[in-house]
Motif scaffolding. Sequence first.
Motif, mmCIF file in Angstrom:
data_model
loop_
_atom_site.group_PDB
_atom_site.id
_atom_site.type_symbol
_atom_site.label_atom_id
_atom_site.label_comp_id
_atom_site.label_asym_id
_atom_site.label_seq_id
_atom_site.Cartn_x
_atom_site.Cartn_y
_atom_site.Cartn_z
ATOM 1 N N ALA A 67 0.799 -1.257 0.133
ATOM 2 C CA ALA A 67 -0.002 0.013 -0.037
ATOM 3 C C ALA A 67 0.882 1.259 -0.140
ATOM 4 N N ASN A 68 0.462 2.192 -0.904
ATOM 5 C CA ASN A 68 1.170 3.373 -1.028
ATOM 6 C C ASN A 68 1.010 4.570 0.129
ATOM 7 N N PRO A 69 1.721 4.866 1.110
ATOM 8 C CA PRO A 69 1.510 5.665 2.040
ATOM 9 C C PRO A 69 1.588 7.281 1.913
ATOM 10 N N ALA A 70 1.770 7.530 0.661
ATOM 11 C CA ALA A 70 1.822 8.653 0.073
ATOM 12 C C ALA A 70 0.755 9.879 0.580
ATOM 13 N N PHE A 71 -0.570 9.333 0.394
ATOM 14 C CA PHE A 71 -1.808 10.053 0.709
ATOM 15 C C PHE A 71 -1.925 10.170 1.998
ATOM 16 N N LEU A 83 1.007 21.277 5.955
ATOM 17 C CA LEU A 83 0.592 21.576 4.477
ATOM 18 C C LEU A 83 -0.611 22.422 4.715
ATOM 19 N N GLY A 84 -1.000 23.234 3.780
ATOM 20 C CA GLY A 84 -2.162 23.836 3.598
ATOM 21 C C GLY A 84 -3.030 23.031 2.667
ATOM 22 N N PHE A 85 -4.377 23.072 2.872
ATOM 23 C CA PHE A 85 -5.398 22.263 2.190
ATOM 24 C C PHE A 85 -4.980 22.398 0.562
ATOM 25 N N VAL A 86 -4.918 23.449 -0.135
ATOM 26 C CA VAL A 86 -4.551 23.479 -1.376
ATOM 27 C C VAL A 86 -3.458 22.635 -1.785
ATOM 28 N N GLU A 87 -2.389 22.740 -0.696
ATOM 29 C CA GLU A 87 -1.005 21.867 -1.321
ATOM 30 C C GLU A 87 -1.410 20.447 -1.077
ATOM 31 N N PHE A 88 -1.874 20.114 -0.166
ATOM 32 C CA PHE A 88 -2.596 18.828 0.205
ATOM 33 C C PHE A 88 -3.308 18.158 -0.907
ATOM 34 N N SER A 89 -4.385 19.003 -1.417
ATOM 35 C CA SER A 89 -5.307 18.441 -2.292
ATOM 36 C C SER A 89 -4.439 18.559 -3.914
ATOM 37 N N SER A 90 -3.728 19.303 -4.028
ATOM 38 C CA SER A 90 -2.866 19.222 -5.378
ATOM 39 C C SER A 90 -1.916 17.926 -5.154
ATOM 40 N N ALA A 91 -1.353 17.767 -4.217
ATOM 41 C CA ALA A 91 -0.328 16.459 -4.136
ATOM 42 C C ALA A 91 -1.366 15.262 -4.387
ATOM 43 N N LEU A 95 -0.926 12.185 -7.332
ATOM 44 C CA LEU A 95 -0.941 10.958 -6.959
ATOM 45 C C LEU A 95 -2.067 10.284 -7.798
ATOM 46 N N LEU A 96 -3.335 10.761 -7.821
ATOM 47 C CA LEU A 96 -4.210 10.112 -8.524
ATOM 48 C C LEU A 96 -4.082 10.039 -10.114
ATOM 49 N N GLN A 97 -3.425 11.006 -10.635
ATOM 50 C CA GLN A 97 -2.891 11.028 -12.041
ATOM 51 C C GLN A 97 -2.083 10.013 -12.178
ATOM 52 N N GLU A 98 -0.885 9.974 -11.350
ATOM 53 C CA GLU A 98 -0.005 9.065 -11.436
ATOM 54 C C GLU A 98 -0.698 7.301 -11.567
ATOM 55 N N GLU A 99 -1.650 7.079 -10.662
ATOM 56 C CA GLU A 99 -2.227 5.938 -10.699
ATOM 57 C C GLU A 99 -3.009 5.793 -12.027
ATOM 58 N N LEU A 100 -3.855 6.676 -12.450
ATOM 59 C CA LEU A 100 -4.702 6.603 -13.498
ATOM 60 C C LEU A 100 -3.919 6.254 -14.720
ATOM 61 N N ALA A 101 -2.539 6.940 -14.772
ATOM 62 C CA ALA A 101 -1.636 6.700 -15.902
ATOM 63 C C ALA A 101 -1.067 5.101 -16.211
ATOM 64 N N LYS A 102 -1.537 4.263 -14.917
ATOM 65 C CA LYS A 102 -1.055 3.010 -15.284
ATOM 66 C C LYS A 102 -2.260 2.150 -16.086
#
Length: 342
Positions: A67-71, A83-91, A95-102
Amino acid sequence: MSINIEQAIIHEISQDSQGQLSCRLRPQPLLNSNAVESMLEELHQTYTGKAGKGFGFFGTHGEDGEANPAFSNALNEYRSGELGFVEFSSAASKLLQEELAKYDFSQGGFLLMSCYTSMTSDYLFVALLNAKPSMTVLDDMELSQNNHLDLTNVQLAARIDLTEWQADKESRKYISFVRGRAGRKVADFFLDFMGCVEGVNTKAQNKTLMHAVEDFVASSELTKDERQQCRDKVFDYCSERADEGADIEVKDLADELADSGMDSFYDFACGGTYELDEEFPADKASLRTLKKFSGTGGGVTLSFDGGHLGERVIYDPISDTLLIKGVPANLKDQLDRRLKGE
């Protein structure tokens, strides 16, 4: 409003003509306008009422399939103020983009993230929403085509109970998620991007509870009516918990039954015979077995209220037959017409 919104934001993940995914990140949270409040209130109510949700937790690295602990790490940093909310949601979007790319089946969508409070719990709601076209009539009676978010058909969504997550490190059900129509595997990428591992088999727990209830009434000296009253009491309690989005608590349920003169259910259900957790989410589909018998097979579908068994509906297990007394009027009419035609 049944929720108090703290933060909300939408980012877009889109696909270009070459099939490459990219993020278009919003630089600031959504304003708490009437539109935002109405949207999140609708999503909260829709999500809470969805049946058949799965439940899990943040897996650690190396547990249950790496399991990826990044989130969860980023969420921890947001909750601690690093982290601010914008920075957290951007990160999270990246992460979702990287997962979708698979995968080769995704075209992206709008990632909605919102922190809000409902009752006494803080939540983080995460959903990948689709946009669909709609027609609008303008003031001059011309037609205009617009895109709008599809809030009625949310298939990729999860909600994290932040209060439970931080208060109970042993919990395995603080993340709930929508199960796809074709089963969980369709939505695996959505859980993987959050590092979510399924922790509680809700259907299995509810079915075990139903078995325990049936065994309990069968072993008691209750009359037929009293047994059905017991089932009804369990159904009402569990359905109410499901509507509230709260867990079934076996001790609490046992106390409800004890108030109606049916003692010792807690010892019966949790005494070791049944592998039943002290508390678990409700599954409405499993609860229906307390009220109805139903089944489909070989071109035959049958369903009837449990109270009719032994009266209007007689079951003979030896001959494998059901005798139905008092055929429903609309069915009787169809049968009579068919007999006349033949």
